[in-house]
Scaffold this active site. Structure first.
Site, PDB file in Angstrom:
ATOM      1  N   GLY A  49       0.821  -1.194   0.000  1.00 38.66           N
ATOM      2  CA  GLY A  49       0.000   0.000   0.000  1.00 38.66           C
ATOM      3  C   GLY A  49       0.860   1.250   0.000  1.00 38.66           C
ATOM      4  O   GLY A  49       0.754   2.086   0.899  1.00 38.66           O
ATOM      5  N   GLU A  76      -3.476   0.027  -8.678  1.00 38.21           N
ATOM      6  CA  GLU A  76      -3.927   1.285  -9.263  1.00 38.21           C
ATOM      7  C   GLU A  76      -4.436   1.075 -10.688  1.00 38.21           C
ATOM      8  O   GLU A  76      -4.005   0.153 -11.386  1.00 38.21           O
ATOM      9  CB  GLU A  76      -2.788   2.304  -9.259  1.00 38.21           C
ATOM     10  CG  GLU A  76      -2.278   2.679  -7.875  1.00 38.21           C
ATOM     11  CD  GLU A  76      -3.289   3.475  -7.065  1.00 38.21           C
ATOM     12  OE1 GLU A  76      -4.277   3.966  -7.645  1.00 38.21           O
ATOM     13  OE2 GLU A  76      -3.084   3.615  -5.835  1.00 38.21           O
ATOM     14  N   TYR A 228      -5.549   3.059  13.480  1.00 39.96           N
ATOM     15  CA  TYR A 228      -6.014   4.354  13.989  1.00 39.96           C
ATOM     16  C   TYR A 228      -6.974   4.104  15.145  1.00 39.96           C
ATOM     17  O   TYR A 228      -7.723   3.123  15.132  1.00 39.96           O
ATOM     18  CB  TYR A 228      -6.713   5.133  12.869  1.00 39.96           C
ATOM     19  CG  TYR A 228      -7.225   6.508  13.257  1.00 39.96           C
ATOM     20  CD1 TYR A 228      -6.343   7.540  13.587  1.00 39.96           C
ATOM     21  CD2 TYR A 228      -8.587   6.780  13.282  1.00 39.96           C
ATOM     22  CE1 TYR A 228      -6.804   8.799  13.934  1.00 39.96           C
ATOM     23  CE2 TYR A 228      -9.063   8.039  13.628  1.00 39.96           C
ATOM     24  CZ  TYR A 228      -8.163   9.050  13.955  1.00 39.96           C
ATOM     25  OH  TYR A 228      -8.633  10.293  14.297  1.00 39.96           O
ATOM     26  N   TYR A 238     -16.332   4.893  14.271  1.00 43.67           N
ATOM     27  CA  TYR A 238     -14.998   4.393  13.929  1.00 43.67           C
ATOM     28  C   TYR A 238     -14.562   3.304  14.903  1.00 43.67           C
ATOM     29  O   TYR A 238     -14.758   2.125  14.634  1.00 43.67           O
ATOM     30  CB  TYR A 238     -13.968   5.535  13.879  1.00 43.67           C
ATOM     31  CG  TYR A 238     -12.703   5.082  13.170  1.00 43.67           C
ATOM     32  CD1 TYR A 238     -12.542   5.298  11.807  1.00 43.67           C
ATOM     33  CD2 TYR A 238     -11.715   4.378  13.835  1.00 43.67           C
ATOM     34  CE1 TYR A 238     -11.414   4.845  11.142  1.00 43.67           C
ATOM     35  CE2 TYR A 238     -10.591   3.910  13.192  1.00 43.67           C
ATOM     36  CZ  TYR A 238     -10.446   4.158  11.842  1.00 43.67           C
ATOM     37  OH  TYR A 238      -9.338   3.679  11.187  1.00 43.67           O
ATOM     38  N   LYS A 247     -10.029  -3.118  13.112  1.00 40.67           N
ATOM     39  CA  LYS A 247      -8.763  -2.674  13.693  1.00 40.67           C
ATOM     40  C   LYS A 247      -8.400  -3.488  14.928  1.00 40.67           C
ATOM     41  O   LYS A 247      -7.225  -3.766  15.180  1.00 40.67           O
ATOM     42  CB  LYS A 247      -8.844  -1.188  14.041  1.00 40.67           C
ATOM     43  CG  LYS A 247      -9.032  -0.271  12.830  1.00 40.67           C
ATOM     44  CD  LYS A 247      -7.926  -0.421  11.808  1.00 40.67           C
ATOM     45  CE  LYS A 247      -8.071   0.553  10.669  1.00 40.67           C
ATOM     46  NZ  LYS A 247      -7.028   0.378   9.622  1.00 40.67           N
ATOM     47  N   VAL A 277      -5.715  13.711   6.302  1.00 36.97           N
ATOM     48  CA  VAL A 277      -6.609  13.765   5.140  1.00 36.97           C
ATOM     49  C   VAL A 277      -6.081  12.772   4.119  1.00 36.97           C
ATOM     50  O   VAL A 277      -5.020  12.982   3.527  1.00 36.97           O
ATOM     51  CB  VAL A 277      -6.668  15.177   4.535  1.00 36.97           C
ATOM     52  CG1 VAL A 277      -7.670  15.210   3.374  1.00 36.97           C
ATOM     53  CG2 VAL A 277      -7.056  16.198   5.586  1.00 36.97           C
ATOM     54  N   THR A 278      -6.784  11.672   3.945  1.00 39.54           N
ATOM     55  CA  THR A 278      -6.414  10.662   2.961  1.00 39.54           C
ATOM     56  C   THR A 278      -7.648  10.280   2.162  1.00 39.54           C
ATOM     57  O   THR A 278      -8.773  10.596   2.550  1.00 39.54           O
ATOM     58  CB  THR A 278      -5.842   9.403   3.643  1.00 39.54           C
ATOM     59  OG1 THR A 278      -6.877   8.769   4.411  1.00 39.54           O
ATOM     60  CG2 THR A 278      -4.670   9.755   4.566  1.00 39.54           C
TER      61      THR A 278
END
Length: 408
Positions: A49, A76, A228, A238, A247, A277-278
């Site tokens: 990744g 991709e 995260y 989340y 997670k 920010v992704t």
């Protein structure tokens, strides 16, 4: 050659076309902001990744500061008649050029990392060109995964568990930031399990076992999976939701790897990153508004993905002491979860409409950051001119790098 006049085709947080020159510029600018401090051939790294978010930051920081060698893996999309290639495609081409110019022997493979064929292709390259792997970084984010054993296609969902979720969210649907109300019904058991299968530790474990099966784990091998935790404000959707279940599975997998596959000084960790920010985070409800508020509070204290990746590499390579929490997780998120910071974010969140009025800069910053992920809105890029959209994926099988293996 394929020169095209490109527009972003944006609706809210969804951006279709990528800008090749702009996408390359995002990589180049991140590269230049990373302090260079390497002098030669570094550890062998398999980075799953590498083309976006924390994976890209980990790649560039590793190259720039530790001279890493090895293989990056992403999945991709190439250019079509209707669309440009994905931003990750163009970012990979730029990263490969920078690695080459810096003398780093790093190859890039475009394949489905979840598949047996993809694993075999990548490990064949690793074994032939680099030998044993010092570090495996797992930073995959995908909406679905096909189980390589059963063939079942699992689709992830972003939902709460147990009860409905209602919260404020940032809305850019008409081009102007405003607060809207979000309502989500709780996930079913089937949806939760599917999300765990996609975003949990099952595939990470398969990669480590595959490396071990080929005797490709170095004696002091470490592997880290990016994760995260985040604020209590977003926890219902989340950490306490379907993603949180995944997670938790990822973190449990680290313990299983340490108890079974890995031996001696070989170790598996999860690394808890802070907010960013992704492309992945922008799809999570309420995260955009929370991140805008967080940036308003922190300003220049908001740590970039590259700054966090620098902390991670320093700990993994022994440049600084490895510090873990009581669950054995590497923590990179202290700057976000500082109680004083969270108190200020909580104040904005309590009245989100008034909070957004105070956080106009934060909302503008968030959208600008999102657009940059696709190569848009960067100073110095001429968007009025046609751009070359046909960019080749860097060939992984050959190398002229000074540190390349004689078997290449």
């Amino acid at each position: 050659m394929s020169l095209r006049q490109i527009d972003p085709k944006q609706r809210g947080f969804l951006i279709v076309n990528s800008h090749p020159t702009g996408s390359a510029a995002t990589v180049e600018r991140m590269w230049e902001r990373i302090p260079a401090r390497t002098d030669g051939s570094g550890p062998v790294v398999l980075l799953l990744g590498h083309s976006a978010g924390y994976g890209l930051a980990t790649l560039l920081t590793g190259l720039r500061q530790h001279g890493i060698r090895g293989v990056g893996v992403a999945y991709e999309g190439a250019e079509t008649e209707r669309r440009t290639a994905t931003a990750g495609w163009y970012r990979t081409a730029a990263a490969a050029r920078l690695a080459d110019e810096a003398g780093n022997d790093f190859a890039f493979v475009n394949t489905d990392a979840f598949s047996e064929q993809g694993k075999a292709e990548v490990l064949d390259l690793v074994e032939k060109r680099f030998g044993k792997v010092d570090h495996l970084i797992y930073s995959l984010a995908a909406p679905r995964r096909t189980d390589p054993v059963t063939g079942t296609v699992h689709h992830s969902v972003i939902k709460p568990l147990g009860r409905p979720y209602q919260a404020p969210a940032l809305d850019f649907s008409d081009g102007t930031a405003k607060v809207t109300s979000l309502h989500l019904e709780p996930a079913t058991e089937e949806e939760t399990e599917a999300t765990v299968q996609v975003m949990g530790g099952a595939d990470w474990q398969l990669w480590v076992k595959a490396l071990a099966g080929r005797s490709l784990l170095a004696d002091r091998f470490t592997t880290a999976a990016l994760t995260y935790i985040g604020s209590e404000l977003t926890a219902p959707v989340y950490r306490q939701g379907t993603i949180g279940a995944a997670k938790q599975h990822l973190e449990n997998t680290a313990g299983e790897l340490n108890d079974t596959v890995l031996v001696g000084s070989q170790r598996a960790f999860t690394a808890v990153a802070g907010a960013a920010v992704t492309q992945a985070s922008s799809a999570i409800p309420s995260i955009a508004l929370y991140t805008a508020f967080l940036h308003t509070v922190l300003g220049d204290g908001f740590r970039t993905t590259a700054q966090q990746a620098e902390d991670l590499w320093d700990q993994l390579t022994g440049a600084t002491a490895l510090v873990t929490d009581e669950q054995g997780r590497i923590r990179l998120d202290g700057w976000e979860l500082d109680p004083k910071v969270q108190d200020q974010v909580r104040e904005l969140w309590a009245d989100p409409h008034a909070g957004l009025a105070r956080s106009a800069e934060g909302a503008t910053w968030f959208m600008a950051q999102l657009r940059e992920l696709y190569g848009w809105g960067l100073d110095g890029v001429d968007y009025d001119q046609p751009d070359e959209t046909t960019i080749a994926w860097p060939e992984p099988q050959h190398s002229n790098h000074p540190y390349a293996s004689p078997t290449t």
